[in-house]
Design a protein around this motif. Structure first.
Motif, PDB file in Angstrom:
ATOM      1  N   SER A   1       0.815  -1.225   0.000  1.00  0.00           N
ATOM      2  CA  SER A   1       0.000   0.000   0.000  1.00  0.00           C
ATOM      3  C   SER A   1       0.843   1.268   0.000  1.00  0.00           C
ATOM      4  N   GLU A   2       2.089   1.204   0.478  1.00  0.00           N
ATOM      5  CA  GLU A   2       2.945   2.389   0.513  1.00  0.00           C
ATOM      6  C   GLU A   2       3.777   2.543  -0.764  1.00  0.00           C
ATOM      7  N   HIS A   3       3.705   1.575  -1.665  1.00  0.00           N
ATOM      8  CA  HIS A   3       4.483   1.636  -2.909  1.00  0.00           C
ATOM      9  C   HIS A   3       3.584   1.271  -4.093  1.00  0.00           C
ATOM     10  N   MET A   4       2.469   1.977  -4.234  1.00  0.00           N
ATOM     11  CA  MET A   4       1.464   1.604  -5.216  1.00  0.00           C
ATOM     12  C   MET A   4       1.959   1.737  -6.655  1.00  0.00           C
ATOM     13  N   PHE A   5       2.722   2.785  -6.945  1.00  0.00           N
ATOM     14  CA  PHE A   5       3.200   2.945  -8.316  1.00  0.00           C
ATOM     15  C   PHE A   5       4.150   1.812  -8.685  1.00  0.00           C
ATOM     16  N   ALA A   6       5.101   1.510  -7.798  1.00  0.00           N
ATOM     17  CA  ALA A   6       6.033   0.414  -8.051  1.00  0.00           C
ATOM     18  C   ALA A   6       5.281  -0.924  -8.136  1.00  0.00           C
ATOM     19  N   PHE A   7       4.250  -1.073  -7.317  1.00  0.00           N
ATOM     20  CA  PHE A   7       3.457  -2.306  -7.345  1.00  0.00           C
ATOM     21  C   PHE A   7       2.730  -2.458  -8.671  1.00  0.00           C
ATOM     22  N   ASN A   8       2.212  -1.350  -9.211  1.00  0.00           N
ATOM     23  CA  ASN A   8       1.541  -1.408 -10.512  1.00  0.00           C
ATOM     24  C   ASN A   8       2.518  -1.723 -11.634  1.00  0.00           C
TER      25      ASN A   8
ATOM     26  N   GLY B   1      -8.524  -1.820  -3.980  1.00  0.00           N
ATOM     27  CA  GLY B   1      -8.048  -0.600  -3.342  1.00  0.00           C
ATOM     28  C   GLY B   1      -6.873   0.079  -4.013  1.00  0.00           C
ATOM     29  N   ILE B   2      -6.609  -0.209  -5.297  1.00  0.00           N
ATOM     30  CA  ILE B   2      -5.523   0.465  -6.012  1.00  0.00           C
ATOM     31  C   ILE B   2      -6.038   1.806  -6.526  1.00  0.00           C
TER      32      ILE B   2
ATOM     33  N   PRO C   1      -1.832   6.057  -9.683  1.00  0.00           N
ATOM     34  CA  PRO C   1      -0.728   5.110  -9.930  1.00  0.00           C
ATOM     35  C   PRO C   1      -1.116   3.996 -10.898  1.00  0.00           C
ATOM     36  N   PHE C   2      -2.397   3.670 -10.940  1.00  0.00           N
ATOM     37  CA  PHE C   2      -2.851   2.661 -11.900  1.00  0.00           C
ATOM     38  C   PHE C   2      -2.664   3.150 -13.330  1.00  0.00           C
ATOM     39  N   PHE C   3      -3.030   4.408 -13.592  1.00  0.00           N
ATOM     40  CA  PHE C   3      -2.905   4.962 -14.945  1.00  0.00           C
ATOM     41  C   PHE C   3      -1.450   4.988 -15.390  1.00  0.00           C
ATOM     42  N   PHE C   4      -0.573   5.544 -14.557  1.00  0.00           N
ATOM     43  CA  PHE C   4       0.833   5.657 -14.958  1.00  0.00           C
ATOM     44  C   PHE C   4       1.523   4.293 -14.970  1.00  0.00           C
ATOM     45  N   GLY C   5       1.093   3.386 -14.110  1.00  0.00           N
ATOM     46  CA  GLY C   5       1.625   2.035 -14.180  1.00  0.00           C
ATOM     47  C   GLY C   5       1.229   1.346 -15.469  1.00  0.00           C
ATOM     48  N   SER C   6      -0.015   1.587 -15.923  1.00  0.00           N
ATOM     49  CA  SER C   6      -0.472   1.026 -17.199  1.00  0.00           C
ATOM     50  C   SER C   6       0.256   1.648 -18.377  1.00  0.00           C
ATOM     51  N   LEU C   7       0.530   2.948 -18.294  1.00  0.00           N
ATOM     52  CA  LEU C   7       1.191   3.651 -19.393  1.00  0.00           C
ATOM     53  C   LEU C   7       2.648   3.218 -19.538  1.00  0.00           C
ATOM     54  N   LEU C   8       3.364   3.144 -18.430  1.00  0.00           N
ATOM     55  CA  LEU C   8       4.801   2.875 -18.484  1.00  0.00           C
ATOM     56  C   LEU C   8       5.119   1.384 -18.392  1.00  0.00           C
ATOM     57  N   GLY C   9       4.305   0.638 -17.672  1.00  0.00           N
ATOM     58  CA  GLY C   9       4.626  -0.759 -17.443  1.00  0.00           C
ATOM     59  C   GLY C   9       4.371  -1.670 -18.623  1.00  0.00           C
TER      60      GLY C   9
END
Length: 296
Positions: free
Chosen positions: A187-194, A216-217, A221-229
């Motif tokens: 929960s404290e590293h949501m972007f890295a988790f995505n 609970g995401i 961070p979900f959007f940028f994780g989807s864009l970059l990941g």
């Protein structure tokens, strides 16, 4: 009650208690909660089906306004030619001619298709990404697929949050619970988790899109994780499309040295991309091991 009725009631209660204790009860009335869950599930399925039908109608309407092509390369083209491998070069020349004359329409239609498939969690964007890579230059193809991935996944996020929870909980309850547990741990590293979810085979992208709001995401961070990941996998798909384009321009002579060189490059790219998720998994395990060691 009469004496006879009291005896009957006591016998029924005793029998029911014994059957319950022995696990031999064969039927029980459906609870209001179960009926409520079933009703919510059916309602979600109906709404989802209606959305899919609306998307199909929208595609049909857009195709009905498709511009024509004034090129002899498309004369006599029929759908059944897709089943004849000897007609592939001819079909490719027609597709090239149509794309050159109606590039904006082709680009908008493919992007609309990509967004629609992503929004409704239909796992069919693989072929669309390859097709975009075959029809457009690599930078433009990467921009189209990257935007479609991020925007379509975010639309799927909101769609799932609005109507899909009963479907996901009934059909994928165990996977949802596992992802919810992992999300709570990170929960404290949501972007890295995505990013981790997109890079590694923890779960398919379509499931991550529909499950993210339910575990609970947050959406940012979900959007940028989807864009970059997803950029690495999209690069591979667009390169695959570019390789197919080169094959079409060479009359599908796959044994020529230029095509062999492209296949070697594509294979090396795929091998390199496989190293990235393995490295992320290794780094994640080391980080967790270090945390456990500090706690102990």
């Amino acid at each position: 009650f009469t004496k006879k009725n009291r005896v009957s009631v006591m016998a029924s209660l005793s029998t029911g208690t014994c059957y319950t204790a022995m696990g031999m009860v064969t039927s029980s009335p459906v609870s209001p909660l179960s009926r409520g869950h079933s009703s919510a599930f059916n309602r979600s399925v109906r709404i989802y089906s209606l959305c899919i039908a609306s998307l199909a109608i929208l595609w049909a309407v857009v195709l009905s306004f498709a511009p024509s092509v004034s090129d002899s390369a498309c004369d006599g083209i029929e759908f059944r030619m897709l089943l004849d491998k000897e007609q592939i070069p001819r079909l490719w020349r027609c597709a090239q001619a149509y794309q050159h004359q109606n590039g904006v329409f082709v680009m908008c239609f493919l992007e609309l298709t990509y967004l629609g498939l992503k929004m409704f969690a239909i796992p069919a964007t693989f072929s669309v990404s390859v097709l975009i890579g075959a029809l457009f230059s690599l930078p433009l193809a990467q921009a189209l697929t990257g935007f479609g991935e991020a925007a379509g996944s975010t639309l799927c996020y909101y769609m799932s949050s609005a109507i899909a929870q009963p479907i996901v909980e009934r059909l994928f309850g165990n996977k949802l619970q596992m992802l919810r547990k992992r999300a709570a741990q990170e929960s404290e590293h949501m972007f890295a988790f995505n990013l981790f979810l997109r890079f590694t085979p923890f779960a398919p992208n379509w499931f991550i899109n529909i499950a993210a709001p339910l575990v609970g995401i947050p959406v940012v961070p979900f959007f940028f994780g989807s864009l970059l990941g997803t950029q690495l996998s999209l690069v591979f798909l667009t390169l695959t499309g570019a390789t197919l384009r080169d094959a079409g321009e060479n009359e599908f002579d796959l044994l020529s040295w230029p095509m062999q060189r492209r296949f070697i490059f594509l294979g090396l790219t795929m091998a390199l991309l496989q190293i990235v998720p393995i490295g992320l998994i290794w780094a994640s395990k080391r980080r967790k091991a270090a945390i456990v060691k500090q706690q102990s």
